[in-house]
Design an enzyme around this catalytic site. Structure first.
Site, PDB file in Angstrom:
ATOM      1  N   GLU A 173      37.360  43.088  49.942  1.00  0.00           N
ATOM      2  CA  GLU A 173      37.674  44.275  49.414  1.00  0.00           C
ATOM      3  C   GLU A 173      38.477  44.933  49.812  1.00  0.00           C
ATOM      4  O   GLU A 173      36.988  46.326  49.615  1.00  0.00           O
ATOM      5  CB  GLU A 173      36.508  43.611  47.849  1.00  0.00           C
ATOM      6  CG  GLU A 173      37.361  42.205  46.704  1.00  0.00           C
ATOM      7  CD  GLU A 173      36.515  42.342  45.915  1.00  0.00           C
ATOM      8  OE1 GLU A 173      35.686  43.375  45.439  1.00  0.00           O
ATOM      9  OE2 GLU A 173      36.948  41.437  44.993  1.00  0.00           O
ATOM     10  N   GLU A 292      39.129  34.889  44.977  1.00  0.00           N
ATOM     11  CA  GLU A 292      36.932  34.816  43.741  1.00  0.00           C
ATOM     12  C   GLU A 292      39.004  34.710  42.509  1.00  0.00           C
ATOM     13  O   GLU A 292      39.712  35.619  42.674  1.00  0.00           O
ATOM     14  CB  GLU A 292      37.130  35.863  44.380  1.00  0.00           C
ATOM     15  CG  GLU A 292      36.061  35.983  45.433  1.00  0.00           C
ATOM     16  CD  GLU A 292      35.333  37.629  45.395  1.00  0.00           C
ATOM     17  OE1 GLU A 292      35.140  37.849  44.519  1.00  0.00           O
ATOM     18  OE2 GLU A 292      34.400  37.759  46.877  1.00  0.00           O
TER      19      GLU A 292
HETATM   20  O1  AHR Z   1      32.069  37.643  42.781  1.00  0.00           O
HETATM   21  C1  AHR Z   1      30.784  38.657  42.848  1.00  0.00           C
HETATM   22  C2  AHR Z   1      31.313  39.544  43.392  1.00  0.00           C
HETATM   23  O2  AHR Z   1      33.135  39.843  42.766  1.00  0.00           O
HETATM   24  C3  AHR Z   1      31.943  39.855  45.069  1.00  0.00           C
HETATM   25  O3  AHR Z   1      30.760  40.168  46.174  1.00  0.00           O
HETATM   26  C4  AHR Z   1      32.750  40.714  45.153  1.00  0.00           C
HETATM   27  O4  AHR Z   1      34.218  40.493  46.687  1.00  0.00           O
HETATM   28  C5  AHR Z   1      34.101  40.704  44.063  1.00  0.00           C
HETATM   29  O5  AHR Z   1      33.666  41.948  43.214  1.00  0.00           O
END
Ligand code: AHR
Length: 504
Positions: A173, A292
């Site tokens: 990210e 994610e």
């Molecule tokens: O999954 C929780 C968080 O969400 C992770 O650390 C990050 O990559 C995202 O913003």
């Protein structure tokens, strides 16, 4: 009562079902690692200190790949803190989650755990506080045969054979201002491309994931992907996508349509990547790693804030999921499968305790959250080819996405076993759907299994005291006659229908 029709026909195959669609994520965050996968004092702990109950549930969940060690955590992580004799490992402040990292678990332990879980490790390198040199060091430690300094250090730490980790994320990210070492798209694209080229010199067989946007509402969404891929197109295999969903202002109708958002995001990233490819006159296609995704009640997390006293393994992001959340997770899996031509890897975030399908109590039980069930069954039974089913169903009005079909569905077809599977969601909060499945083209003769996850109380949850309050139950309405199956899908439900040759 709604009526809907879908057709399962092997002629309309989208792509193979990719095992990597069913990935998960273990971050050094809250209690995902400590008292999640690792708890040496737990009654079920094995010789390496891993919780046996969590390992068993991880295998049952059917996770293919597991991304590690973050997440936001990776952008401040020094991987070498986590290798070598445990008693000599330093404690550090983790700036991402305001916690203290004891480094009891590191790369070697994680790879061992992944082996026991039957999962493929997928690693992220720190492009926040660190960069190319550190990524090369980590790669040498993990993947090179004995004979050079860091590979020999791995051997000295007990692992003679290289780990052979194929999938590597180039940071995490990096578009997000919250990220340690956050960069502009141009800065990151250059760094990612250079790091990728150097890593491939050390190990040519890698599959590299460049960071896309943190979510589709980022002001730089799509422009970020275009700029980064313009730099890194030839050097990477995947671009990442991240998305979390939760009901906003009590708008459950839009929440149940979260997969529309996922569909739109996937289509936008595919279009952006292909536009860059076209400008470069490239025949190569960049694949998507949706590494994610989940339901995450971020408002609760923001309200709770981060700890001020830097604890070890605090309770963070421990969302308790209900029936509605499980139905949304089921619909997101349907979206991922429907896009299997371009989404060839994904990871639900996360695995244990932190926005997770598995929950544990320290010294106590481990149990399946509601969202465990659609993931486990989709992972177990989606086999062969993904089929486009083109549902015909009425729509309902949502505040966020306009009209959305009440039915979300996808099929799979395994030519070897002759088994067809349909995954279906009814998004309507009041009306059941009577579903007509046209099966004449797959020529199955028996309903092998029909299950539905639903409840008169769509806010019902599983807890340590009632771990099986919400489970998928047989759907007795499934009735197969002359190549047509009729089945009732209750309001706010996720269902799986398995069909095949009559068992002998
Ligand atoms: O999954 C929780 C968080 O969400 C992770 O650390 C990050 O990559 C995202 O913003």
């Amino acid at each position: 009562m709604h009526r809907a029709v879908v057709t399962l026909d092997p002629a309309f195959a989208v792509a193979p079902v990719h095992r990597r669609t069913f990935g998960s994520f273990v971050e050094h965050l809250g209690r995902c690692v400590y008292t999640g996968i690792h708890e040496p004092d737990h009654p079920s702990a094995d010789e390496d200190g891993f919780r046996g109950d969590v390992l068993a549930l991880t295998r049952e969940l059917g996770v293919s790949t597991v991304r590690y060690p973050g997440g936001n955590f990776v952008s401040g992580y020094r991987w070498e803190d986590g290798v070598g004799p445990v008693e000599q490992r330093p404690r550090r402040r983790d700036l991402a989650w305001h916690s203290t990292e004891p480094n009891t678990v590191g790369l070697d332990e994680f790879v061992r755990w992944a082996g026991k879980a039957g999962a493929e490790p997928m690693l992220a390198v720190n492009l926040g506080t660190r960069g190319m040199a550190d990524a090369l060091d980590l790669l040498e430690y993990a993947n090179l045969p004995p004979g050079t300094a860091l590979a020999d250090r791995r051997v000295a730490n007990g692992a003679r054979e290289p780990y052979g980790v194929r999938m590597w994320c180039l940071g995490n990210e990096m578009d997000g201002p919250w990220q340690i070492g956050h960069k502009t798209a141009a800065e990151y694209g250059r760094l990612a491309a250079e790091t990728a080229r150097a890593m491939r010199k050390l190990d040519p067989d890698l599959e590299l994931v460049v960071c896309g946007s943190s979510h589709s509402r980022m002001p730089t969404f799509a422009e970020w992907e275009a700029t980064v891929l313009a730099e890194a197109y030839d050097d990477v295999d995947f671009v990442s996508l991240h998305a979390y969903h939760h009901p906003v202002d009590g708008d459950v109708g839009s929440f149940l349509a979260a997969a529309v958002d996922m569909d739109t995001m996937i289509d936008a990233v595919v279009a952006t990547a292909d536009h860059v490819g076209a400008k470069l006159r490239s025949r190569k296609k960049i694949m998507l790693s949706f590494d994610e995704w989940n339901v995450w009640y971020q408002d609760r997390h923001r309200a709770a804030g981060l700890p001020s006293d830097w604890p070890v393994a605090p309770r963070l992001l421990e969302d308790v999921y209900d029936v509605t959340d499980a139905v949304v997770v089921g619909s997101l899996l349907i979206s991922l499968l429907r896009h299997s031509d371009r989404v060839t890897a994904a990871a639900q975030a996360q695995l244990v305790n932190v926005i997770a399908p598995i929950r544990t109590e320290p010294g106590g039980p481990a149990w399946r959250q509601t969202i465990f069930h659609p993931f486990a069954l989709t992972s177990r039974y989606a086999r062969g080819e993904v089929l486009r089913v083109e549902p015909r169903a009425p729509a309902y009005e949502t505040a966020r996405y306009g009209p959305v079909p009440v039915l979300a569905a996808v099929g799979t077809w395994d030519a070897e076993t002759g088994e067809a599977v349909l995954f279906a969601v009814n998004r309507d909060q009041a009306e059941p759907i009577v579903l007509d499945v046209d099966l004449r083209a797959v020529r199955v003769s028996a309903v092998l299994e029909a299950v539905t996850l639903a409840d008169a109380d769509r806010t019902a949850r599983n807890t340590a005291d009632r771990p099986d309050r919400v489970v998928p139950r047989p759907n007795a309405s499934a009735d197969l006659v002359d190549g047509h199956l009729r089945m009732e899908l209750p309001p706010v439900s996720w269902s799986m229908l398995r069909l095949g040759p009559r068992p002998s």
